[in-house]
Scaffold this active site. Sequence first.
Site, PDB file in Angstrom:
ATOM      1  N   SER A 148       0.836  -1.188   0.000  1.00  0.00           N
ATOM      2  CA  SER A 148       0.000   0.000   0.000  1.00  0.00           C
ATOM      3  C   SER A 148       0.884   1.256   0.000  1.00  0.00           C
ATOM      4  CB  SER A 148      -0.944  -0.048   1.206  1.00  0.00           C
ATOM      5  OG  SER A 148      -2.008   0.833   1.027  1.00  0.00           O
ATOM      6  N   ASP A 314      -8.341  -6.798  -4.812  1.00  0.00           N
ATOM      7  CA  ASP A 314      -7.979  -5.449  -4.356  1.00  0.00           C
ATOM      8  C   ASP A 314      -8.527  -4.424  -5.346  1.00  0.00           C
ATOM      9  OD1 ASP A 314      -6.800  -3.080  -3.542  1.00  0.00           O
ATOM     10  OD2 ASP A 314      -4.777  -3.889  -3.409  1.00  0.00           O
ATOM     11  N   HIS A 347      -7.805  -5.424  -0.478  1.00  0.00           N
ATOM     12  CA  HIS A 347      -6.520  -4.740  -0.341  1.00  0.00           C
ATOM     13  C   HIS A 347      -5.751  -5.231   0.887  1.00  0.00           C
ATOM     14  CE1 HIS A 347      -3.548  -1.625  -0.598  1.00  0.00           C
ATOM     15  NE2 HIS A 347      -3.908  -1.086   0.535  1.00  0.00           N
TER      16      HIS A 347
END
Lengths: 371, 199
Positions: A148, A314, A347
């Site tokens: 991320s 995601d 995610h």
Amino acid sequence: MNDLTEIKKIIVKKPLKLDCGQEISNFPLAYETYGKLNENKDNAILVFHALTGDQFASGINPITKKDGWWKHALGPGKAFDTEKFFVISANVIGGCMGSYGPSTINEITNKPLGTDFPVITINDMVNAQYNLLDFFKIETLFAVAGGSMGGMQVLQFVSNFPYKAKVAVPIACTSSHSAQNIALNELGRQSIMADINWQNGSYREREKSPDKGLAVARMAAHITYLSKKGLQEKFGRKLQERDDLKFSFDADFQIESYLRHQGAAFVDRFDANSYLYITRAMDYFDLTKKFDGNLSKAFANSKTKFFVISFTSDWLYPTSESRDIVIALNAIGANVGFVEIKSDKGHDSFLLDVPDFLGTLKNYLSSTYKK
Amino acid sequence: MKKEFKVISELIENKSKALDVGCGDGELLKYLLENKTKDIRGLEISKESVQNCLSKGLPVIEGNAENDLMQFPNKSFDYVILSQTLQAFLNPDKVIKELLRVGKKAIVTIPNFGHWKIRIKLLVNGTMPLTENLPYEWHSTPNLHMCTIKDFFVFCEERDIKIFKSLALNKEKISEINNKNLNYKNLMSDLGIFLIENK
């Protein structure tokens, strides 16, 4: 907040020119380490955390008393095997776990900096973290890794310091924050700023912080970390400790109760101003900007081996954005591996026990380290 | 088929840059890495195989040759290898074109459908032939476009593709194919191996 005395930090003496134009120096940067640096100093891995992470990637976080955020990936025998590697986990400037940030006390006014803290970027974060290499006298890292926002730091790091990492593992990330990403972050920021306790960021003086706004920001963000399928399977329309709907606005559904809990738990460990600053840094992230829109140029001359990872479910940082990174790397003939891991966990997959992900990463690191 | 790897490897110059399209679990890449060149890449469609390759530290990307070769610049590899995969593509023509765009040269190997055993099976049994190399029933085969060594010769001729070298593999025996022995090799060989380039 909590007692921050147990936190390891370096004081960066060298002046750092921020992207906003301001210069900072003599500022603290918090970190944690796992494993041992070997004699050759060739086994070091620098890991970067995500938006709401911190330097306590593994073991028990001494401040929150909870497990480290990367407990599945980092530790003895894990993907980042601390019996083999020396892992440095770097906090970010702008954060609230001991690094220079909006909760740092201004020595002149004796109040937290609040919104006097400068707007920072991912580039600024990475330039600050680079000082950890000098501190540990490490010439070249074996790897840099993160998911991320941590993945964005990985990309920025290898772009800024092309000869400083042999391997780069950007996970579930992007080279440029999308309109959707910015929109979702703006939702969180507006929620905080709409809280009457925010007071233009000066809330610390009143001992009343914008907990409600921060909790709603977290709730909204948390939904984006999961997948529709994952949510449906875990919660569906299940009711929370009741047999039927109550015809009220209480948390009838388990998903409501779960989100409320996520929001409430978050405000205990995170600072609302830090949330504003760090989401802003993410939104400003566009690695191509400096290079006339050409991402390949960001990695020119890089001898780094890249291992790009995305997850099927995601939708926050979808596979197409990881593929853009791969395409840019292939365009300059870089050494790149890429896989989209199958997972229903959205995610958040990079934080969770996803065996295909963790197994492949572990084997990749250990076979690449041997070579 | 280890012998095939050896033959492919011998067609490649030392220290050149090679891409294996449809690299499977990376056996050929590993062979090349140990024997020929460190500068290798792979493209593979199966997630599981890609994970196996990456686990060995091989630089392999997940993708489909029919779409994902596009991302590689012109002549960015000295060699692009396509080992026993051509017959599985929807559009082999397009894939060959892409191989020759991305690679200065391409190495293509094809399981030879013209082998006498296959011909006899079809002739005698009247059913689609199953062999060691081609073990799939007609309804479940991934092979959409089977061809023979001779077919590939004609294919290249029609497209002005230059065949630098053509080799026939039968069991473990390797031999050169030329215009004179083409019909014979087409009858006797399991595998055709071609080093090709745009004219």
